[in-house]
Design an enzyme around this catalytic site. Sequence first.
Site, PDB file in Angstrom:
ATOM      1  N   GLY A  33      42.670  -3.929  -8.961  1.00 15.47           N
ATOM      2  CA  GLY A  33      42.633  -5.002  -9.953  1.00 15.47           C
ATOM      3  C   GLY A  33      43.987  -5.178 -10.593  1.00 15.47           C
ATOM      4  O   GLY A  33      44.885  -4.337 -10.449  1.00 15.47           O
ATOM      5  N   GLY A  70      45.936  -6.924 -14.288  1.00 14.35           N
ATOM      6  CA  GLY A  70      45.818  -7.539 -15.598  1.00 14.35           C
ATOM      7  C   GLY A  70      47.175  -7.989 -16.101  1.00 14.35           C
ATOM      8  O   GLY A  70      48.154  -8.024 -15.354  1.00 14.35           O
ATOM      9  N   GLY A  71      47.223  -8.329 -17.405  1.00 10.16           N
ATOM     10  CA  GLY A  71      48.453  -8.875 -17.963  1.00 10.16           C
ATOM     11  C   GLY A  71      49.601  -7.894 -17.981  1.00 10.16           C
ATOM     12  O   GLY A  71      50.755  -8.278 -17.853  1.00 10.16           O
ATOM     13  N   PHE A  72      49.307  -6.606 -18.161  1.00  6.75           N
ATOM     14  CA  PHE A  72      50.373  -5.627 -18.315  1.00  6.75           C
ATOM     15  C   PHE A  72      50.498  -4.658 -17.158  1.00  6.75           C
ATOM     16  O   PHE A  72      51.348  -3.789 -17.162  1.00  6.75           O
ATOM     17  CB  PHE A  72      50.162  -4.823 -19.604  1.00  6.75           C
ATOM     18  CG  PHE A  72      51.067  -5.253 -20.706  1.00  6.75           C
ATOM     19  CD1 PHE A  72      52.321  -4.679 -20.861  1.00  6.75           C
ATOM     20  CD2 PHE A  72      50.686  -6.240 -21.585  1.00  6.75           C
ATOM     21  CE1 PHE A  72      53.171  -5.068 -21.875  1.00  6.75           C
ATOM     22  CE2 PHE A  72      51.518  -6.639 -22.607  1.00  6.75           C
ATOM     23  CZ  PHE A  72      52.764  -6.059 -22.762  1.00  6.75           C
ATOM     24  N   GLY A  73      49.632  -4.778 -16.146  1.00  8.96           N
ATOM     25  CA  GLY A  73      49.733  -3.822 -15.056  1.00  8.96           C
ATOM     26  C   GLY A  73      48.677  -4.038 -14.000  1.00  8.96           C
ATOM     27  O   GLY A  73      48.000  -5.058 -13.965  1.00  8.96           O
ATOM     28  N   ALA A  74      48.551  -3.056 -13.131  1.00  9.86           N
ATOM     29  CA  ALA A  74      47.604  -3.139 -12.015  1.00  9.86           C
ATOM     30  C   ALA A  74      47.057  -1.748 -11.727  1.00  9.86           C
ATOM     31  O   ALA A  74      47.668  -0.731 -12.078  1.00  9.86           O
ATOM     32  CB  ALA A  74      48.292  -3.708 -10.781  1.00  9.86           C
ATOM     33  N   LYS A  88      47.029   3.766 -12.272  1.00  9.52           N
ATOM     34  CA  LYS A  88      47.271   2.577 -13.087  1.00  9.52           C
ATOM     35  C   LYS A  88      48.768   2.441 -13.317  1.00  9.52           C
ATOM     36  O   LYS A  88      49.419   3.352 -13.825  1.00  9.52           O
ATOM     37  CB  LYS A  88      46.540   2.687 -14.423  1.00  9.52           C
ATOM     38  CG  LYS A  88      46.681   1.444 -15.276  1.00  9.52           C
ATOM     39  CD  LYS A  88      45.742   1.480 -16.465  1.00  9.52           C
ATOM     40  CE  LYS A  88      45.831   0.191 -17.261  1.00  9.52           C
ATOM     41  NZ  LYS A  88      44.872   0.172 -18.389  1.00  9.52           N
ATOM     42  N   ASP A 108      37.711  -3.329 -25.175  1.00 10.05           N
ATOM     43  CA  ASP A 108      37.506  -4.148 -23.969  1.00 10.05           C
ATOM     44  C   ASP A 108      36.220  -3.761 -23.254  1.00 10.05           C
ATOM     45  O   ASP A 108      36.195  -3.606 -22.026  1.00 10.05           O
ATOM     46  CB  ASP A 108      38.705  -4.026 -23.025  1.00 10.05           C
ATOM     47  CG  ASP A 108      38.798  -5.211 -22.057  1.00 10.05           C
ATOM     48  OD1 ASP A 108      38.146  -6.248 -22.322  1.00 10.05           O
ATOM     49  OD2 ASP A 108      39.507  -5.111 -21.044  1.00 10.05           O
TER      50      ASP A 108
END
Length: 424
Positions: free
Chosen positions: A41, A43-47, A65, A163
């Site tokens: 996956g 997201g805005g700040f990483g994967a 991560k 979250d």
Amino acid sequence: MSYCLSPTCSNPENLVYSQRCQSCGSQLLLRDRYQVIKPLGQGGFGATFLANDQGLPGEPSCVIKQLRPSGSAPHVLQMARELFEREAKTLGKIGNHPQVPRLLDYFEDHEQFYLVQEYISGDTLQEEVKLNGILSETGVKQFLSETLPLLQYIHEQKVIHRDIKPANLIRRTQDARMVLIDFGAVKDQVSQAATSQSGQTVLTAYAIGTPGFAPPEQMAMRPVYASDIYALGVTCIYLLTSKTPKDLDYNPNTGEMMWEQLVHVSDHLGNVLRKMLEVSVRNRYQSAAEVLRALEIEPYLDSLAKGLLTKSDTGAKERTRNHRENSAVLSNNPSAAVTGVGVAQVAAAIRARRAKAAEAAGLQQGSGMAKSTTLASSSSSSSQFQNSKVERKLDTQGLLTAYLKGRRDFALHNLSLLNLQGAD
């Protein structure tokens, strides 16, 4: 396959035994130990990525991560480093809970930041609903009985998750327990973050959660413990309707989510969900313990936990094969997760509590009242039982017949005396 983690790589997929990326030349074995297999996956700040740990026997799976700063300026790297260290600290603090992935490693490499976590095998709640359909009221109560004690533990560690949503809750394959993942948006109340030149808190200016699941105060960067209660309530609405917040209408005057006409639940559960979803923090439940008390399942949690931990005689392979079928059954009958002695424990706890309440009511109203058994027919956990002292008789065939006709509440019957060997 070996996967390249360089953010600028145009073709990150490589042959499994490659030492360097054929596209960008980056070394593929991270920290000379972790072989990245595929992305999970972004997201805005990483994967996040699935990897094998070649430093351990058997090369077990793990999750890596990668925190990717949005630039290389010193203040951006410093903010990313603080975010990274805060998440690592939080995971280290709460990771000894069986429903939270353990932190295995963390390090910085070429201005990229990496967390290595335990890999949780299973389906997310989002995948379960897409596969099996929506949950019943009983299924949602079972879900809350599993997640609220976990949420209470996290809050006791002075951590706000920020979250909570179906995609971040996984039912672990080997034991069917609910696991909460992705603590990237955590807010640690203990340590105060440095402030930026604009006066905003640097670390809370980002990663504020998922719109729709996050309540107004969290979107305004003022999260509190009750913010997680709201997100859990929105998750329950998803379980009951399969609709995400963006698919629901909102009251233009109050900002409240309009969900009540879409669900079929008892007044009792409806009232609990309504208070979990209060837009005003002041009117919302303030803790997970409050929600447990309102659901009236708090006295049975120990029995439920013991039942969930009871080992079945079937092998691990068979449990994995039947996992999806069992998840569907659990949505209609939480006692299916409580095998053997667990059923008797839960039933006995419920009977004892109701008998005590009935006895107290009888003493208040005088000895002249009739002591016949009265059962209010309702699937709600708020059903009123008065003067209930005689246990109902039910044989094996009667139980199976009643179940096939749709009945799910057998709390007043002693199931431990029935022969249910081989019954589904």
